[in-house]
Design an enzyme around this catalytic site. Sequence first.
Site, mmCIF file in Angstrom:
data_model
loop_
_atom_site.group_PDB
_atom_site.id
_atom_site.type_symbol
_atom_site.label_atom_id
_atom_site.label_comp_id
_atom_site.label_asym_id
_atom_site.label_seq_id
_atom_site.Cartn_x
_atom_site.Cartn_y
_atom_site.Cartn_z
ATOM 1 C CE LYS A 1 21.403 17.301 -10.686
ATOM 2 N NZ LYS A 1 22.014 15.975 -10.905
ATOM 3 C CB THR B 1 25.211 10.107 -8.991
ATOM 4 O OG1 THR B 1 25.348 11.480 -8.602
ATOM 5 C CG2 THR B 1 25.444 9.236 -7.778
ATOM 6 C CE1 TYR C 1 23.690 18.704 -13.018
ATOM 7 C CE2 TYR C 1 24.188 16.680 -14.211
ATOM 8 C CZ TYR C 1 24.345 17.481 -13.104
ATOM 9 O OH TYR C 1 25.151 17.069 -12.063
#
Length: 295
Positions: free
Chosen positions: A162, A46, A134
Amino acid sequence: MRRLEGSMVAIVTPMKDGAVDLRALRELTEWQLAEGTDGIVPCGTTGEGVTLTPAERADVIRTVIETVRGRALVIAGAGSNATHEAIESVKLAKSLGADAALVVTPYYNKPTQEGLFRHYQAIWEATRFPVVAYNVPSRTSVDLLPETVARLAKAGAIAGIKEATANMDRQVQLVEKVGKDAIAYLSGDDFTVLPYIACGGHGVISVIANVAPRAMKELVVAARSGDLAGALAKQAAMAELNRMMFVETNPGPVKAAVALLGRAGGELRLPLAPVSEASLAKVREAMVRFGLKLA
Protein backbone atom coordinates in the site's frame (compact mmCIF):
# COMPACT_ATOMS: atom_id res chain seq x y z
CA MET A 1 -4.34 -16.71 -2.02
CA ARG A 2 -7.13 -14.47 -3.30
CA ARG A 3 -6.06 -11.60 -5.53
CA LEU A 4 -5.60 -8.40 -3.56
CA GLU A 5 -7.29 -5.89 -5.83
CA GLY A 6 -10.21 -3.54 -6.34
CA SER A 7 -11.90 -0.94 -4.17
CA MET A 8 -11.19 -1.51 -0.49
CA VAL A 9 -12.18 0.59 2.48
CA ALA A 10 -9.91 1.47 5.39
CA ILE A 11 -12.91 1.13 7.63
CA VAL A 12 -13.41 3.34 10.68
CA THR A 13 -13.79 1.78 14.11
CA PRO A 14 -17.09 3.03 15.59
CA MET A 15 -16.92 3.92 19.28
CA LYS A 16 -19.55 4.73 21.86
CA ASP A 17 -18.85 6.02 25.36
CA GLY A 18 -15.19 5.13 25.00
CA ALA A 19 -15.75 1.52 23.90
CA VAL A 20 -15.68 -0.09 20.47
CA ASP A 21 -19.22 -0.35 19.05
CA LEU A 22 -19.23 -3.77 17.39
CA ARG A 23 -22.89 -3.56 16.43
CA ALA A 24 -22.25 -0.38 14.45
CA LEU A 25 -19.16 -2.00 12.91
CA ARG A 26 -21.25 -4.93 11.67
CA GLU A 27 -23.77 -2.53 10.15
CA LEU A 28 -21.05 -0.48 8.46
CA THR A 29 -19.47 -3.64 7.05
CA GLU A 30 -22.79 -4.88 5.66
CA TRP A 31 -23.39 -1.49 4.04
CA GLN A 32 -19.95 -1.58 2.43
CA LEU A 33 -20.66 -5.00 0.95
CA ALA A 34 -24.06 -3.86 -0.34
CA GLU A 35 -22.35 -0.90 -2.04
CA GLY A 36 -19.93 -3.16 -3.90
CA THR A 37 -16.75 -2.73 -1.87
CA ASP A 38 -14.20 -5.43 -2.72
CA GLY A 39 -12.31 -5.48 0.56
CA ILE A 40 -12.55 -4.39 4.18
CA VAL A 41 -9.39 -3.25 5.95
CA PRO A 42 -9.94 -2.96 9.72
CA CYS A 43 -7.50 -1.62 12.33
CA GLY A 44 -5.48 0.54 9.98
CA THR A 45 -4.72 4.24 10.36
CA THR A 46 -8.34 5.20 9.67
CA GLY A 47 -9.50 2.44 12.02
CA GLU A 48 -7.38 3.85 14.87
CA GLY A 49 -5.59 0.52 15.18
CA VAL A 50 -2.71 1.99 17.17
CA THR A 51 -4.99 3.13 20.01
CA LEU A 52 -6.99 -0.09 20.27
CA THR A 53 -6.05 -2.62 22.93
CA PRO A 54 -4.96 -6.09 21.71
CA ALA A 55 -8.32 -7.47 22.80
CA GLU A 56 -10.18 -4.72 20.95
CA ARG A 57 -8.16 -5.32 17.77
CA ALA A 58 -9.05 -9.00 17.95
CA ASP A 59 -12.74 -8.17 18.45
CA VAL A 60 -12.76 -5.73 15.52
CA ILE A 61 -11.01 -8.09 13.11
CA ARG A 62 -13.15 -11.04 14.20
CA THR A 63 -16.36 -9.02 13.82
CA VAL A 64 -15.45 -7.92 10.30
CA ILE A 65 -14.48 -11.45 9.22
CA GLU A 66 -17.64 -12.97 10.69
CA THR A 67 -19.77 -10.31 8.99
CA VAL A 68 -18.06 -10.58 5.61
CA ARG A 69 -18.32 -14.39 5.49
CA GLY A 70 -16.09 -14.65 2.44
CA ARG A 71 -18.00 -12.11 0.37
CA ALA A 72 -15.02 -9.74 0.17
CA LEU A 73 -11.36 -9.56 1.09
CA VAL A 74 -10.37 -8.83 4.66
CA ILE A 75 -6.90 -7.34 5.12
CA ALA A 76 -6.30 -6.85 8.83
CA GLY A 77 -4.15 -4.03 10.16
CA ALA A 78 -1.28 -5.61 12.06
CA GLY A 79 1.67 -3.22 12.16
CA SER A 80 3.98 -2.22 14.98
CA ASN A 81 7.35 -0.56 15.35
CA ALA A 82 8.51 -3.62 17.28
CA THR A 83 9.04 -6.63 15.02
CA HIS A 84 8.05 -9.16 17.67
CA GLU A 85 4.76 -7.33 18.24
CA ALA A 86 4.07 -7.17 14.51
CA ILE A 87 4.66 -10.92 14.29
CA GLU A 88 2.09 -11.57 17.02
CA SER A 89 -0.41 -9.25 15.33
CA VAL A 90 0.02 -11.02 11.99
CA LYS A 91 -0.39 -14.39 13.72
CA LEU A 92 -3.66 -13.08 15.18
CA ALA A 93 -4.91 -11.98 11.75
CA LYS A 94 -4.03 -15.40 10.36
CA SER A 95 -5.73 -17.28 13.20
CA LEU A 96 -8.93 -15.25 12.82
CA GLY A 97 -9.18 -16.02 9.10
CA ALA A 98 -8.14 -12.78 7.39
CA ASP A 99 -6.96 -12.96 3.78
CA ALA A 100 -3.84 -10.89 4.47
CA ALA A 101 -2.30 -8.50 6.98
CA LEU A 102 -1.51 -4.82 6.42
CA VAL A 103 1.82 -4.06 8.11
CA VAL A 104 2.94 -0.44 8.30
CA THR A 105 6.64 0.35 8.22
CA PRO A 106 8.05 0.71 11.75
CA TYR A 107 7.48 4.25 12.94
CA TYR A 108 9.45 6.45 15.35
CA ASN A 109 12.59 4.27 15.55
CA LYS A 110 13.47 5.03 11.88
CA PRO A 111 15.12 1.80 10.69
CA THR A 112 17.46 1.70 7.69
CA GLN A 113 16.46 -0.05 4.47
CA GLU A 114 18.28 -3.14 5.76
CA GLY A 115 16.28 -2.93 8.97
CA LEU A 116 13.05 -2.65 7.00
CA PHE A 117 13.99 -5.67 4.91
CA ARG A 118 14.77 -7.74 8.00
CA HIS A 119 11.54 -6.59 9.69
CA TYR A 120 9.30 -7.89 6.92
CA GLN A 121 11.45 -10.95 6.30
CA ALA A 122 11.20 -11.89 9.99
CA ILE A 123 7.42 -11.51 9.89
CA TRP A 124 7.18 -13.76 6.85
CA GLU A 125 9.48 -16.41 8.31
CA ALA A 126 7.49 -16.48 11.56
CA THR A 127 3.99 -16.49 10.04
CA ARG A 128 4.04 -17.65 6.41
CA PHE A 129 1.06 -15.36 5.88
CA PRO A 130 0.43 -12.82 3.08
CA VAL A 131 1.59 -9.37 4.14
CA VAL A 132 0.84 -6.05 2.44
CA ALA A 133 3.58 -3.60 3.38
CA TYR A 134 2.23 -0.12 4.12
CA ASN A 135 4.48 2.76 3.12
CA VAL A 136 3.34 6.12 4.50
CA PRO A 137 6.43 8.26 5.15
CA SER A 138 4.38 11.31 6.17
CA ARG A 139 3.32 9.42 9.30
CA THR A 140 6.23 7.07 9.98
CA SER A 141 9.28 9.19 8.99
CA VAL A 142 10.69 6.22 7.09
CA ASP A 143 10.36 5.45 3.38
CA LEU A 144 10.29 1.88 2.04
CA LEU A 145 12.24 2.34 -1.19
CA PRO A 146 11.56 0.45 -4.45
CA GLU A 147 14.87 -1.42 -4.20
CA THR A 148 13.87 -2.80 -0.80
CA VAL A 149 10.39 -3.68 -2.03
CA ALA A 150 12.03 -5.59 -4.88
CA ARG A 151 14.22 -7.51 -2.41
CA LEU A 152 11.20 -8.38 -0.30
CA ALA A 153 9.16 -9.47 -3.31
CA LYS A 154 11.99 -11.64 -4.59
CA ALA A 155 12.26 -13.25 -1.15
CA GLY A 156 8.51 -13.89 -1.11
CA ALA A 157 8.17 -11.87 2.09
CA ILE A 158 5.38 -9.56 0.89
CA ALA A 159 2.26 -10.09 -1.20
CA GLY A 160 1.66 -6.43 -1.91
CA ILE A 161 2.30 -2.83 -0.99
CA LYS A 162 0.00 0.00 0.00
CA GLU A 163 1.84 3.05 -1.29
CA ALA A 164 0.80 6.37 0.25
CA THR A 165 3.40 8.75 -1.14
CA ALA A 166 1.16 10.18 -3.91
CA ASN A 167 4.25 9.91 -6.12
CA MET A 168 3.55 8.45 -9.54
CA ASP A 169 7.23 8.21 -10.39
CA ARG A 170 7.54 5.97 -7.33
CA GLN A 171 4.85 3.67 -8.70
CA VAL A 172 6.58 3.51 -12.10
CA GLN A 173 9.82 2.57 -10.33
CA LEU A 174 8.06 -0.13 -8.33
CA VAL A 175 6.61 -1.75 -11.45
CA GLU A 176 9.98 -1.50 -13.19
CA LYS A 177 12.02 -2.98 -10.33
CA VAL A 178 9.53 -5.47 -8.90
CA GLY A 179 7.44 -6.50 -11.92
CA LYS A 180 3.95 -5.53 -13.06
CA ASP A 181 2.07 -8.36 -11.40
CA ALA A 182 4.73 -9.71 -9.05
CA ILE A 183 2.87 -8.25 -6.06
CA ALA A 184 -0.35 -6.30 -5.52
CA TYR A 185 0.04 -2.53 -5.85
CA LEU A 186 -2.58 -0.68 -3.81
CA SER A 187 -2.93 3.09 -3.60
CA GLY A 188 -3.12 4.60 -0.15
CA ASP A 189 -4.11 8.00 -1.50
CA ASP A 190 -7.65 8.74 -2.66
CA PHE A 191 -6.48 11.80 -4.61
CA THR A 192 -4.44 9.71 -7.07
CA VAL A 193 -6.47 6.56 -7.69
CA LEU A 194 -6.73 7.08 -11.45
CA PRO A 195 -3.06 7.85 -12.17
CA TYR A 196 -1.94 5.16 -9.74
CA ILE A 197 -3.95 2.48 -11.51
CA ALA A 198 -2.82 3.84 -14.89
CA CYS A 199 0.77 3.31 -13.68
CA GLY A 200 0.16 -0.36 -12.90
CA GLY A 201 -1.81 -0.26 -9.66
CA HIS A 202 -4.39 -2.92 -8.85
CA GLY A 203 -6.68 -0.95 -6.55
CA VAL A 204 -6.99 1.31 -3.53
CA ILE A 205 -7.35 1.13 0.23
CA SER A 206 -9.58 4.16 0.61
CA VAL A 207 -10.62 6.63 3.28
CA ILE A 208 -13.42 8.29 1.31
CA ALA A 209 -15.01 4.88 0.68
CA ASN A 210 -16.26 5.11 4.28
CA VAL A 211 -18.82 7.67 3.08
CA ALA A 212 -18.96 7.14 -0.71
CA PRO A 213 -18.21 3.46 -1.28
CA ARG A 214 -20.15 3.06 -4.50
CA ALA A 215 -18.52 6.13 -6.04
CA MET A 216 -15.06 4.81 -5.21
CA LYS A 217 -15.93 1.38 -6.60
CA GLU A 218 -17.13 2.98 -9.85
CA LEU A 219 -13.92 5.00 -10.11
CA VAL A 220 -11.76 1.91 -9.65
CA VAL A 221 -13.78 -0.10 -12.17
CA ALA A 222 -13.55 2.70 -14.75
CA ALA A 223 -9.81 3.15 -14.23
CA ARG A 224 -9.05 -0.58 -14.41
CA SER A 225 -11.18 -1.06 -17.51
CA GLY A 226 -9.37 1.72 -19.39
CA ASP A 227 -12.28 4.17 -19.37
CA LEU A 228 -10.01 7.18 -18.95
CA ALA A 229 -12.66 9.84 -19.57
CA GLY A 230 -15.14 8.23 -17.20
CA ALA A 231 -12.54 7.67 -14.50
CA LEU A 232 -11.24 11.22 -14.82
CA ALA A 233 -14.75 12.62 -14.41
CA LYS A 234 -15.32 10.48 -11.31
CA GLN A 235 -11.96 11.41 -9.80
CA ALA A 236 -12.65 15.10 -10.39
CA ALA A 237 -16.13 14.86 -8.88
CA MET A 238 -14.60 13.48 -5.66
CA ALA A 239 -11.87 16.10 -5.38
CA GLU A 240 -13.52 18.48 -2.90
CA LEU A 241 -14.87 15.66 -0.73
CA ASN A 242 -11.42 14.06 -0.72
CA ARG A 243 -9.85 17.30 0.46
CA MET A 244 -12.37 17.67 3.26
CA MET A 245 -11.60 14.17 4.55
CA PHE A 246 -8.18 15.58 5.42
CA VAL A 247 -9.16 19.08 6.56
CA GLU A 248 -7.89 17.85 9.93
CA THR A 249 -5.96 14.74 10.89
CA ASN A 250 -7.47 11.50 9.59
CA PRO A 251 -9.70 9.86 10.81
CA GLY A 252 -11.33 12.86 12.49
CA PRO A 253 -13.11 14.26 9.43
CA VAL A 254 -14.17 10.90 8.00
CA LYS A 255 -15.60 9.73 11.32
CA ALA A 256 -17.52 13.00 11.50
CA ALA A 257 -18.77 12.36 7.96
CA VAL A 258 -19.90 8.83 8.83
CA ALA A 259 -21.81 10.32 11.77
CA LEU A 260 -23.44 12.89 9.47
CA LEU A 261 -24.70 9.99 7.36
CA GLY A 262 -26.27 8.56 10.51
CA ARG A 263 -24.33 5.31 10.22
CA ALA A 264 -22.18 5.50 13.37
CA GLY A 265 -21.05 7.98 15.98
CA GLY A 266 -18.07 10.19 15.29
CA GLU A 267 -16.31 9.52 18.57
CA LEU A 268 -12.50 9.39 18.50
CA ARG A 269 -10.01 8.03 20.99
CA LEU A 270 -7.41 10.31 22.55
CA PRO A 271 -4.98 11.74 21.64
CA LEU A 272 -7.23 12.44 18.64
CA ALA A 273 -9.79 15.17 19.34
CA PRO A 274 -13.12 15.89 17.61
CA VAL A 275 -12.91 18.11 14.55
CA SER A 276 -13.64 21.79 15.06
CA GLU A 277 -17.03 23.27 14.26
CA ALA A 278 -15.46 25.12 11.32
CA SER A 279 -14.04 21.90 9.89
CA LEU A 280 -17.29 20.04 10.49
CA ALA A 281 -19.16 22.70 8.52
CA LYS A 282 -16.74 22.25 5.61
CA VAL A 283 -17.17 18.48 5.70
CA ARG A 284 -20.96 18.80 5.76
CA GLU A 285 -20.96 21.27 2.87
CA ALA A 286 -18.74 19.05 0.73
CA MET A 287 -20.93 16.03 1.41
CA VAL A 288 -24.06 17.92 0.37
CA ARG A 289 -22.41 19.19 -2.81
CA PHE A 290 -21.31 15.66 -3.65
CA GLY A 291 -24.91 14.52 -3.33
CA LEU A 292 -24.70 12.45 -0.17
CA LYS A 293 -27.90 12.20 1.87
CA LEU A 294 -27.31 13.34 5.43
CA ALA A 295 -29.23 11.99 8.40
